[in-house]
Design a protein around this motif. Structure first.
Motif, mmCIF file in Angstrom:
data_model
loop_
_atom_site.group_PDB
_atom_site.id
_atom_site.type_symbol
_atom_site.label_atom_id
_atom_site.label_comp_id
_atom_site.label_asym_id
_atom_site.label_seq_id
_atom_site.Cartn_x
_atom_site.Cartn_y
_atom_site.Cartn_z
ATOM 1 N N MET A 179 0.820 -1.208 0.000
ATOM 2 C CA MET A 179 0.000 0.000 0.000
ATOM 3 C C MET A 179 0.856 1.260 0.000
ATOM 4 S SD MET A 179 -3.165 1.126 2.425
ATOM 5 C CE MET A 179 -3.964 2.705 2.126
ATOM 6 N N THR A 180 1.888 1.294 0.858
ATOM 7 C CA THR A 180 2.752 2.475 0.881
ATOM 8 C C THR A 180 3.606 2.563 -0.376
ATOM 9 O OG1 THR A 180 4.222 1.189 2.334
ATOM 10 C CG2 THR A 180 2.848 2.867 3.369
ATOM 11 N N ASP A 181 3.874 1.422 -1.020
ATOM 12 C CA ASP A 181 4.554 1.437 -2.324
ATOM 13 C C ASP A 181 3.753 2.299 -3.301
ATOM 14 O OD1 ASP A 181 6.547 -0.274 -1.535
ATOM 15 O OD2 ASP A 181 5.784 -2.035 -2.582
ATOM 16 N N ILE A 182 2.472 1.977 -3.407
ATOM 17 C CA ILE A 182 1.611 2.659 -4.374
ATOM 18 C C ILE A 182 1.409 4.126 -4.015
ATOM 19 C CG2 ILE A 182 -0.716 2.703 -5.359
ATOM 20 C CD1 ILE A 182 -0.756 -0.347 -5.076
ATOM 21 N N ILE A 183 1.236 4.406 -2.732
ATOM 22 C CA ILE A 183 1.023 5.798 -2.299
ATOM 23 C C ILE A 183 2.245 6.651 -2.590
ATOM 24 C CG2 ILE A 183 0.782 7.269 -0.256
ATOM 25 C CD1 ILE A 183 -1.103 5.163 0.894
ATOM 26 N N LEU A 184 3.434 6.148 -2.236
ATOM 27 C CA LEU A 184 4.646 6.936 -2.446
ATOM 28 C C LEU A 184 4.974 7.065 -3.930
ATOM 29 C CD1 LEU A 184 6.968 8.524 -1.346
ATOM 30 C CD2 LEU A 184 8.194 6.400 -0.864
ATOM 31 N N GLU A 185 4.828 5.989 -4.688
ATOM 32 C CA GLU A 185 5.123 6.062 -6.117
ATOM 33 C C GLU A 185 4.152 7.003 -6.823
ATOM 34 O OE1 GLU A 185 6.119 3.175 -9.946
ATOM 35 O OE2 GLU A 185 5.332 2.288 -8.092
ATOM 36 N N GLY A 186 2.876 6.939 -6.436
ATOM 37 C CA GLY A 186 1.890 7.842 -7.036
ATOM 38 C C GLY A 186 2.207 9.291 -6.720
ATOM 39 N N PHE A 187 2.634 9.552 -5.489
ATOM 40 C CA PHE A 187 2.987 10.915 -5.100
ATOM 41 C C PHE A 187 4.184 11.418 -5.901
ATOM 42 C CE2 PHE A 187 5.762 13.659 -2.581
ATOM 43 C CZ PHE A 187 4.926 14.750 -2.379
ATOM 44 N N LEU A 188 5.234 10.605 -6.004
ATOM 45 C CA LEU A 188 6.429 11.013 -6.746
ATOM 46 C C LEU A 188 6.094 11.282 -8.210
ATOM 47 C CD1 LEU A 188 9.060 8.533 -5.221
ATOM 48 C CD2 LEU A 188 8.859 10.990 -4.776
ATOM 49 N N ARG A 189 5.214 10.449 -8.763
ATOM 50 C CA ARG A 189 4.799 10.650 -10.154
ATOM 51 C C ARG A 189 4.058 11.988 -10.291
ATOM 52 N NH1 ARG A 189 3.186 6.794 -13.962
ATOM 53 N NH2 ARG A 189 4.801 5.493 -13.002
ATOM 54 N N SER A 190 3.212 12.303 -9.311
ATOM 55 C CA SER A 190 2.449 13.558 -9.368
ATOM 56 C C SER A 190 3.357 14.781 -9.257
ATOM 57 C CB SER A 190 1.408 13.596 -8.242
ATOM 58 O OG SER A 190 2.031 13.768 -6.977
ATOM 59 N N GLN A 191 4.542 14.586 -8.647
ATOM 60 C CA GLN A 191 5.510 15.672 -8.502
ATOM 61 C C GLN A 191 6.466 15.774 -9.694
ATOM 62 O OE1 GLN A 191 5.678 17.875 -5.655
ATOM 63 N NE2 GLN A 191 3.652 16.966 -5.412
ATOM 64 N N GLY A 192 6.284 14.880 -10.660
ATOM 65 C CA GLY A 192 7.151 14.873 -11.838
ATOM 66 C C GLY A 192 8.555 14.388 -11.543
ATOM 67 N N ILE A 193 8.688 13.503 -10.563
ATOM 68 C CA ILE A 193 10.012 12.997 -10.154
ATOM 69 C C ILE A 193 10.277 11.621 -10.738
ATOM 70 C CG2 ILE A 193 11.366 12.224 -8.164
ATOM 71 C CD1 ILE A 193 10.024 14.419 -6.540
#
Length: 333
Positions: free
Chosen positions: A170-184
């Motif tokens: 779950m935290t994999d998906i949350i953190l990866e989604g956040f980084l993607r939203s930040q353009g990282i």
């Protein structure tokens, strides 16, 4: 007419008396059912190994519940398979005295992580919320990164520089989604053992670790080799001088580390027994030693009944769906 009215009233009064008697009998039967459970020892099956925060919490509560129930409460560890081993053990037991104890983050992420589900998610019935695992974002102290904002700005400037990891799906998906939203542009490094990730964090092989505070605390406190940037929660954690991700302007990184008790639907745990478990968890949680011991293992004392626990799980499911959407992920099941 008076006679008819009197008879009608007498019939109505008699009905009311009968209805009141039935309600009294129902309430007493329900109470008796709750009091009659448990009729034999209760088993808590854990999805994590001995020494974990959830394990320590389970054993603390097992002692208190044993006293309340007059029956032994046994804790059995069944780690592995991202919680699947423990879940299947509870379902296959078909026993209303065998319950799952552990983090919801294990099973909430399964529809996205498992190609084939070995169990029916509808089998999982919330019984009681027990605690909340404190989850933090840590970086190597040697990098001299002063804040979460600085880390993100550095990662945006250095394409492909950031390597990150988390403890559960779950935290994999949350953190990866956040980084993607930040353009990282960042790489996810996977580990079987949390200790391996901590060692690699210290040596800068990975630059960001989202994990239970208990995992990194030794290196963050006495070791001073890990710097914590934030708590992944809406509210500050007592005794921990760290800002929340919401305070820092990044609510998308919120993660409530729910730990609770789950029953298998096929076990036919009576609703009255489920209500009793929730009430007794709240009773035990008021013991002074409980909050103190939970805090020592980086857990929050957040007991709740079945409805409160179900609402917390629904919130996790919605949050995960939003993060998965950012990544173009759909449930595989």
């Amino acid at each position: 007419m008076k006679l008819i009215a009197r008879n009608a009233f007498g019939t109505f009064a008699g009905f009311c008396t009968f209805a009141a008697f039935c309600m009294f009998a129902f309430v007493n039967a329900t109470s008796a059912l709750a009091q009659s459970w448990p009729q034999r020892p209760v088993k808590f099956i854990l999805s994590l190994g001995p020494g974990s925060g959830a394990d320590i919490g389970a054993r603390l509560y097992a002692d208190g519940l044993t006293k309340l129930w007059g029956q032994a409460v046994v804790v059995e560890n069944r780690p592995g398979g991202d919680g699947v081993i423990a879940i299947n053990a509870v379902i296959q037991a078909k026993d209303d005295h065998t319950l799952l104890w552990g983090p919801t983050a294990n099973f909430v992420g399964h529809p996205y992580s498992l190609d084939k589900m070995s169990y029916d998610p509808k089998e999982l019935v919330p019984v009681a919320r027990v605690s909340g695992t404190v989850v933090t974002l840590g970086v190597p102290a040697s990098m001299n990164i002063g804040s979460l904002k600085e880390l993100l700005e550095t990662a945006k400037q250095k394409k492909g520089w950031l390597n990150w990891t988390t403890a559960v799906t779950m935290t994999d998906i949350i953190l990866e989604g956040f980084l993607r939203s930040q353009g990282i542009d960042a790489a996810h490094v996977r580990y079987k053992q949390p200790a391996e990730a901590v060692n690699d964090l210290v040596s800068e092989r990975i630059q960001l670790y989202s994990s239970a505070y208990a995992i990194v605390r030794p290196q963050a406190q006495s070791g001073g080799k890990v710097k914590l940037l934030a708590v992944q929660a809406r509210n500050r954690v007592p005794g921990l001088d760290l800002p929340t991700v919401s305070e820092l302007g990044f609510p998308g990184l919120n993660f409530e580390g729910l730990v609770g008790i789950i029953a298998a639907r096929s076990s036919n745990l009576p609703n009255a027994a489920r209500d009793r478990i929730g009430a007794d968890i709240k009773t035990v949680s008021k013991e002074p030693a409980i909050a103190e011991r939970l805090a020592a293992t980086a857990q929050l004392n957040t007991p709740g009944d079945a409805a409160e626990f179900a609402a917390s799980i629904d919130e996790q499911v919605k949050q995960l769906a939003e993060s998965a959407k950012l990544l173009g992920l759909k449930p595989k099941q």
